[in-house]
Design a protein around this motif. Structure first.
Motif, PDB file in Angstrom:
ATOM      1  N   LYS A 195       5.534   1.418  -3.080  1.00 28.27           N
ATOM      2  CA  LYS A 195       5.466   1.372  -1.683  1.00 28.27           C
ATOM      3  C   LYS A 195       6.448   1.241  -1.110  1.00 28.27           C
ATOM      4  O   LYS A 195       7.705   0.955  -1.493  1.00 28.27           O
ATOM      5  N   TYR A 197       7.881  -0.139   1.825  1.00 27.04           N
ATOM      6  CA  TYR A 197       7.733  -1.274   2.720  1.00 27.04           C
ATOM      7  C   TYR A 197       8.567  -0.941   4.020  1.00 27.04           C
ATOM      8  O   TYR A 197       9.553  -0.664   3.860  1.00 27.04           O
ATOM      9  N   ASP A 295       2.448  -8.824  -2.261  1.00 28.39           N
ATOM     10  CA  ASP A 295       2.707  -8.269  -3.606  1.00 28.39           C
ATOM     11  C   ASP A 295       3.677  -8.807  -4.493  1.00 28.39           C
ATOM     12  O   ASP A 295       3.698  -8.692  -5.883  1.00 28.39           O
TER      13      ASP A 295
END
Length: 382
Positions: A195, A197, A295
């Motif tokens: 990801k 972020y 996460d």
């Protein structure tokens, strides 16, 4: 590891040396022992008198039989014992191969039986402590502690030094175990962060990659600052605050290519205000509106928790190499390390301390550093 090195002397060879050469050999041995000391390898040793001065005890017909001389008649006699600290047996062999003493006789190198020696040291310390408490100064050098609770037994300096030396052996074992654990941690696999972020910092949105500040390594402390955490909305978690107080100046991490940042779920404005109050210099980012906390397992249905995540960067690719929480991050707290060196320790009820030691319930004494009273009280739990 600790090794016992037994130096044997070939008597005929040693006695055939001219006096000057024998003296030079002795000086070379002393000089090399000093070199081992400087390297932290020389733990101690004992030189022995000639084998002719030995006596040997045996059981014969149910009785102890004492005879003059060594246990076995050989060309080589045991001349001394050297205690050596080395990484492993090969390292010990390498160190002792350079010892001048091998010119006059062989060295036998044996690993110390450290579990057994730890047991022996513990039993010795227990006997010493019990003797100091019950026998007074006649046998152990101890004097009474006046009957006051929370005081160790009082002994003379010689007995104290002996007890301290025995305990240092256990400390060294713990240090070696910690080194081995760190070595294993460096060999853990890693997982790629997929990801991208987007966190919020003082200058706007930043990517996780930006937290590296151009360095290869990043440590993120997941600081508990959210609606469900005590102190909201003006202050963050007490325990997290205690930990951040001990992280020190970031230059010491940056010198080894490590950046350090705090990340919390709370709004950036709250984080900035609390950071100013605490006087911290570390960069602090808000993960509000992202899945970052979930996460990494620090925001759960049960609430917030804290933790430490370690990342490694390879170009623009980011990998997580380590994560820990709860007491796993306790080593970052220097105050606990220092308190653990004191007679009373942390003074919490879970600790294994003698009766009468002052103790309170865990966490009850923790405060933010500007909230402690001038003279905090510690009450004994009976």
């Amino acid at each position: 590891m600790k090794f016992v090195c037994m130096g044997f002397i070939e008597k005929a060879k040693y006695e055939s040396l001219p006096q000057e050469e024998g003296q030079r050999m002795m000086e070379e041995c002393f000089a090399y022992d000093d070199e081992l000391r400087r390297g932290g390898h020389f733990l101690g040793g004992e030189a022995l008198q000639a084998a002719e001065n030995a006596v040997t005890l045996r059981i014969k017909n149910g009785q102890v039989d004492v005879t003059d001389g060594p246990y076995a008649e050989t060309k080589e006699m045991l001349g001394g014992i050297l205690l050596l600290e080395a990484r492993d047996l090969n390292h010990a062999i390498s160190l002792m191969s350079q010892h001048p003493g091998v010119k006059v006789g062989p060295f036998e190198i044996r690993p110390s039986d450290e579990p057994m020696n730890t047991l022996i040291a513990a039993r010795g310390a227990a006997v010493q402590s019990a003797g100091a408490a019950t026998n007074g100064s006649e046998e152990t050098g101890a004097t009474g502690a006046g009957g006051s609770p929370g005081l160790p037994p009082v002994v003379d300096r010689k007995a104290w030094q002996q007890a301290l030396e025995r305990f240092r052996g256990r400390e060294k074992e713990a240090t070696r175990a910690r080194d081995a654990l760190a070595a294993a941690r460096r060999r853990l696999p890693m997982v790629k962060i997929e990801k991208d972020y987007q966190l919020e910092g003082p200058d706007g949105k930043v990517r996780l990659l930006d937290l590296f500040e151009g360095r290869r390594q990043l440590a993120v402390y997941h600081f508990m600052f959210a609606e469900t955490v005590g102190g909201w909305p003006e202050a963050g978690c007490v325990g997290c605050s205690l930990l951040v107080d001990h992280l020190g100046h970031p230059a010491h991490y940056q010198a080894r290519g490590l950046s350090l940042a705090l990340v919390s779920l709370g709004p950036l404005a709250n984080l900035e205000a609390y950071k100013k109050r605490m006087g911290w210099q570390l960069p602090w980012y808000s993960s509000a509106g992202t899945s970052f906390n979930e996460d990494f397992g620090v925001t759960t249905p049960q609430g917030e928790t804290h933790g430490l995540s370690i990342f490694l960067r390879d170009g623009d690719d980011i990998y997580q190499t380590y994560h820990s929480s709860e007491r796993g991050v306790e080593t970052l707290l220097g105050n606990f390390t220092l308190l653990d060196m004191t007679p009373w320790g942390r003074q919490e009820s879970w600790e294994d301390s003698p009766a009468g030691w002052p103790q309170t319930e865990p966490y009850s004494w923790w405060r933010r550093h500007d909230e402690y009273q001038a003279e905090p009280r510690v009450e004994t739990i009976q």
